[in-house]
Design a protein around this motif. Structure first.
Motif, PDB file in Angstrom:
ATOM      1  N   SER A  37     -75.158  20.130 -35.737  1.00 25.50           N
ATOM      2  CA  SER A  37     -75.493  20.487 -34.362  1.00 25.50           C
ATOM      3  C   SER A  37     -74.257  20.257 -33.493  1.00 25.50           C
ATOM      4  CB  SER A  37     -76.661  19.621 -33.873  1.00 25.50           C
ATOM      5  OG  SER A  37     -76.341  18.234 -34.011  1.00 25.50           O
ATOM      6  N   PRO A  38     -74.232  20.778 -32.267  1.00 24.10           N
ATOM      7  CA  PRO A  38     -73.054  20.582 -31.408  1.00 24.10           C
ATOM      8  C   PRO A  38     -72.775  19.100 -31.176  1.00 24.10           C
ATOM      9  CG  PRO A  38     -74.520  22.246 -30.483  1.00 24.10           C
ATOM     10  CD  PRO A  38     -75.257  21.609 -31.607  1.00 24.10           C
ATOM     11  N   ILE A  39     -71.509  18.760 -31.047  1.00 27.69           N
ATOM     12  CA  ILE A  39     -71.143  17.370 -30.772  1.00 27.69           C
ATOM     13  C   ILE A  39     -71.521  17.002 -29.343  1.00 27.69           C
ATOM     14  CG2 ILE A  39     -69.165  15.818 -30.460  1.00 27.69           C
ATOM     15  CD1 ILE A  39     -67.873  17.154 -32.849  1.00 27.69           C
ATOM     16  N   SER A  40     -71.371  17.951 -28.434  1.00 33.57           N
ATOM     17  CA  SER A  40     -71.710  17.700 -27.035  1.00 33.57           C
ATOM     18  C   SER A  40     -72.150  19.001 -26.366  1.00 33.57           C
ATOM     19  CB  SER A  40     -70.503  17.112 -26.291  1.00 33.57           C
ATOM     20  OG  SER A  40     -69.412  18.025 -26.323  1.00 33.57           O
ATOM     21  N   LEU A  41     -72.848  18.869 -25.243  1.00 34.77           N
ATOM     22  CA  LEU A  41     -73.264  20.017 -24.444  1.00 34.77           C
ATOM     23  C   LEU A  41     -72.613  19.908 -23.062  1.00 34.77           C
ATOM     24  CD1 LEU A  41     -77.112  20.034 -25.257  1.00 34.77           C
ATOM     25  CD2 LEU A  41     -75.284  21.277 -26.442  1.00 34.77           C
ATOM     26  N   TYR A  42     -72.272  21.021 -22.466  1.00 27.34           N
ATOM     27  CA  TYR A  42     -71.680  20.986 -21.134  1.00 27.34           C
ATOM     28  C   TYR A  42     -72.802  20.881 -20.088  1.00 27.34           C
ATOM     29  CZ  TYR A  42     -72.618  26.039 -21.598  1.00 27.34           C
ATOM     30  OH  TYR A  42     -73.214  27.261 -21.820  1.00 27.34           O
ATOM     31  N   ILE A  87     -56.414  22.040 -23.627  1.00 25.44           N
ATOM     32  CA  ILE A  87     -56.835  22.874 -24.760  1.00 25.44           C
ATOM     33  C   ILE A  87     -57.996  22.253 -25.522  1.00 25.44           C
ATOM     34  CG2 ILE A  87     -56.059  23.842 -26.967  1.00 25.44           C
ATOM     35  CD1 ILE A  87     -53.256  24.065 -25.708  1.00 25.44           C
ATOM     36  N   THR A  88     -57.969  20.934 -25.691  1.00 28.87           N
ATOM     37  CA  THR A  88     -59.038  20.250 -26.434  1.00 28.87           C
ATOM     38  C   THR A  88     -60.390  20.436 -25.763  1.00 28.87           C
ATOM     39  OG1 THR A  88     -57.471  18.590 -27.253  1.00 28.87           O
ATOM     40  CG2 THR A  88     -59.811  18.035 -27.356  1.00 28.87           C
ATOM     41  N   ALA A  89     -60.416  20.343 -24.445  1.00 32.12           N
ATOM     42  CA  ALA A  89     -61.674  20.521 -23.709  1.00 32.12           C
ATOM     43  C   ALA A  89     -62.243  21.921 -23.929  1.00 32.12           C
ATOM     44  CB  ALA A  89     -61.450  20.262 -22.227  1.00 32.12           C
ATOM     45  N   VAL A  90     -61.369  22.921 -23.932  1.00 34.61           N
ATOM     46  CA  VAL A  90     -61.807  24.297 -24.205  1.00 34.61           C
ATOM     47  C   VAL A  90     -62.365  24.405 -25.615  1.00 34.61           C
ATOM     48  CG1 VAL A  90     -61.063  26.700 -24.411  1.00 34.61           C
ATOM     49  CG2 VAL A  90     -60.116  25.263 -22.594  1.00 34.61           C
ATOM     50  N   SER A  91     -61.701  23.754 -26.566  1.00 31.63           N
ATOM     51  CA  SER A  91     -62.121  23.814 -27.967  1.00 31.63           C
ATOM     52  C   SER A  91     -63.522  23.248 -28.161  1.00 31.63           C
ATOM     53  CB  SER A  91     -61.118  23.052 -28.841  1.00 31.63           C
ATOM     54  OG  SER A  91     -61.525  23.056 -30.187  1.00 31.63           O
ATOM     55  N   TYR A  92     -63.814  22.133 -27.510  1.00 31.70           N
ATOM     56  CA  TYR A  92     -65.142  21.529 -27.653  1.00 31.70           C
ATOM     57  C   TYR A  92     -66.235  22.429 -27.078  1.00 31.70           C
ATOM     58  CZ  TYR A  92     -64.018  16.951 -29.590  1.00 31.70           C
ATOM     59  OH  TYR A  92     -63.645  15.937 -30.438  1.00 31.70           O
ATOM     60  N   ILE A  93     -65.955  23.052 -25.933  1.00 31.91           N
ATOM     61  CA  ILE A  93     -66.939  23.966 -25.345  1.00 31.91           C
ATOM     62  C   ILE A  93     -67.140  25.177 -26.254  1.00 31.91           C
ATOM     63  CG2 ILE A  93     -67.424  25.499 -23.396  1.00 31.91           C
ATOM     64  CD1 ILE A  93     -65.818  23.522 -21.643  1.00 31.91           C
ATOM     65  N   PHE A  94     -66.038  25.714 -26.764  1.00 28.31           N
ATOM     66  CA  PHE A  94     -66.135  26.880 -27.646  1.00 28.31           C
ATOM     67  C   PHE A  94     -66.910  26.538 -28.915  1.00 28.31           C
ATOM     68  CE2 PHE A  94     -64.473  29.877 -30.867  1.00 28.31           C
ATOM     69  CZ  PHE A  94     -64.789  31.066 -30.234  1.00 28.31           C
ATOM     70  N   ASP A  95     -66.708  25.353 -29.449  1.00 26.98           N
ATOM     71  CA  ASP A  95     -67.434  24.915 -30.636  1.00 26.98           C
ATOM     72  C   ASP A  95     -68.939  24.905 -30.363  1.00 26.98           C
ATOM     73  OD1 ASP A  95     -67.362  23.375 -33.387  1.00 26.98           O
ATOM     74  OD2 ASP A  95     -68.631  22.166 -32.070  1.00 26.98           O
ATOM     75  N   THR A  96     -69.303  24.389 -29.208  1.00 24.28           N
ATOM     76  CA  THR A  96     -70.722  24.374 -28.822  1.00 24.28           C
ATOM     77  C   THR A  96     -71.280  25.789 -28.725  1.00 24.28           C
ATOM     78  OG1 THR A  96     -70.467  22.290 -27.599  1.00 24.28           O
ATOM     79  CG2 THR A  96     -72.356  23.679 -27.011  1.00 24.28           C
ATOM     80  N   LEU A  97     -70.543  26.687 -28.090  1.00 27.07           N
ATOM     81  CA  LEU A  97     -70.993  28.071 -27.931  1.00 27.07           C
ATOM     82  C   LEU A  97     -71.121  28.771 -29.284  1.00 27.07           C
ATOM     83  CD1 LEU A  97     -68.813  29.133 -24.856  1.00 27.07           C
ATOM     84  CD2 LEU A  97     -71.257  28.561 -24.859  1.00 27.07           C
ATOM     85  N   MET A  98     -70.178  28.530 -30.190  1.00 25.19           N
ATOM     86  CA  MET A  98     -70.241  29.139 -31.520  1.00 25.19           C
ATOM     87  C   MET A  98     -71.504  28.711 -32.269  1.00 25.19           C
ATOM     88  SD  MET A  98     -66.538  29.337 -33.375  1.00 25.19           S
ATOM     89  CE  MET A  98     -66.355  27.557 -33.428  1.00 25.19           C
TER      90      MET A  98
END
Length: 428
Positions: free
Chosen positions: A43-48, A199-210
């Motif tokens: 599951s996602p590590i975090s949600l925005y 860049i890391t912050a973008v990566s975490y959000i993108f991971d959640t969206l994927m």
């Protein structure tokens, strides 16, 4: 018109013979296997904050960052694949000296290792099971608290990494990427409700969206406009984890050093009459993360530039031919478990790299004193924990001294107040 199944059966039979012949040749020279794999689907590590699917208990009942049913099945299949590949190297029954398993201290990596081993040591017959109707053999998995982990997930144990990451932002190519994406950072900050400035912050959000997309959850309409840009930065985030020589040494060096030490011990033990358990060890298994795989392969110069998928596997095999030891490396990223692994070539060597050459070529990413380098920049070369403990002790000592002085002053005042004064005699 029907097609005869004979050609297909013949093809399958020939494929089986080819694999069998390959396995026989492989195992006749194979001495030791070391493997590093990523956990399964999670599951996602975090949600925005503005995530429309923010009800965790409704969408992700197992919780955030946890292995899913699909993830468990992935590693069970990988365990079966590994059993097929190394069936003649390691027997069907667990032997303490033969296989050593190490995992990072997270639920998803520990559970992935457990699922993998459930298939790797699958007890087929009733007499092999401790419970007749339970086809499972418990196998130990070792771990260590994240703050002390120096192999798989070293972020907490190496404070120097954060310093190097900050320094990396000033590299021309990285600085250029950051400048070109300031508008994206601002856009994502507005849409997600959280501060996005790297860049890391973008990566975490993108991971959640994927992950949400993979589970058929409807994504906000704004994601379509920036999907490709987010994906590029997501890819970049893995490359940057070991982008500089310092980060290669700090993040990837410890595990690469252990790979080398394990092979040295195997060779030294094989050439002596020692009964050390290292001689008997045939497989070292490390259960880690996508970051672990990207860092190690980047540090070795064999990273393919793509985020490692779930259950991706890096293999390091030690072979012996005519009294010479050589190393083979492979990468397996087929979650369907149908394709063979890809051979990897260490820069400066060949696909079959002599062990001495492998050790020599990887020495540049192995630190002479990793602990000292990780804590460099702190006073007197002390480690972060030691420095913090000393600071705490000094602060406590100062507070106790202040308290003591305060008590002495109070006691002095009280003594002055109650000091003996002669009673004046009354007039006759």
């Amino acid at each position: 018109m029907t097609t005869s199944p004979l050609p297909l059966l013949l093809l399958l039979f020939l494929s089986f013979l080819d694999r069998h012949a390959w396995a026989q040749g492989q195992d006749s020279t194979l001495q030791l296997v070391q493997m590093l794999y990523r956990h399964g689907d999670r599951s996602p590590i975090s949600l925005y904050p503005n995530d429309p699917h923010g009800n965790v208990s409704a969408v992700w009942p197992m919780g955030l960052g946890q292995l899913t049913k699909k993830g468990k099945a992935m590693h069970y299949e990988l365990g079966r694949w590994l059993r097929t590949r190394y069936d003649t190297l390691v027997g069907p029954d667990w032997v303490p000296e033969e296989l050593i398993v190490r995992s990072s201290d997270t639920d998803r990596t520990l559970m992935s290792a457990a699922c993998n081993l459930a298939a790797f040591y699958f007890p087929k017959h009733d007499d092999e099971r401790f419970e007749k109707h339970l086809p499972w053999m418990p196998t130990p998995i070792h771990t260590i608290p994240a703050a002390l982990d120096k192999l798989i997930l070293i972020e907490s144990s190496c404070p120097r990494v954060k310093v190097e990451e900050k320094n990396m932002d000033y590299l021309p190519e990285v600085k250029k990427i950051l400048e070109e994406n300031q508008d994206l950072f601002k856009f994502l900050t507005e849409k997600t409700g959280q501060a996005v400035d790297n860049i890391t912050a973008v990566s975490y959000i993108f991971d959640t969206l994927m992950i949400e997309s993979a589970y058929n959850l409807t994504l906000p309409s704004w994601t379509k406009d920036v999907w490709d840009r987010m994906e590029r930065l997501h890819f970049w985030s893995f490359k940057l984890m070991a982008y500089t020589p310092e980060l290669k040494r700090l993040r990837g060096g410890p595990l690469i050093k252990e790979f080398g030490d394990n092979m040295r011990k195997k060779v030294a033990g094989s050439s002596s009459s020692s009964s050390s358990s290292n001689v008997d060890t045939k497989i070292y298994m490390y259960s880690g993360h996508d970051a672990t795989l990207a860092i190690v392969t980047e540090a070795l110069g064999v990273y393919n530039g793509l985020p490692p998928p779930y259950a991706a596997l890096f293999l390091l095999e030690l072979h012996k031919v005519d009294d010479q030891y050589f190393v083979k490396m492979y990468y397996h990223n087929d979650t369907a478990m149908r394709e063979p692994p890809y051979p990897l070539v260490l820069p400066g060597c060949s696909e079959q790299c002599l062990l001495d050459d492998w050790l020599s070529l990887t020495a540049k990413v192995v630190s002479d004193d990793w602990d000292k380098e990780c804590h460099s920049g702190f006073p007197f070369g002390l480690s972060l924990n030691t420095f913090a403990a000393i600071c705490a002790a000094v602060i406590l000592g100062v507070l106790l001294l202040i308290l003591l002085i305060y008590n002495l002053i109070i006691c002095h005042r009280q003594k002055s107040h109650f000091a003996y004064r002669p009673v004046p005699s009354s007039s006759p």
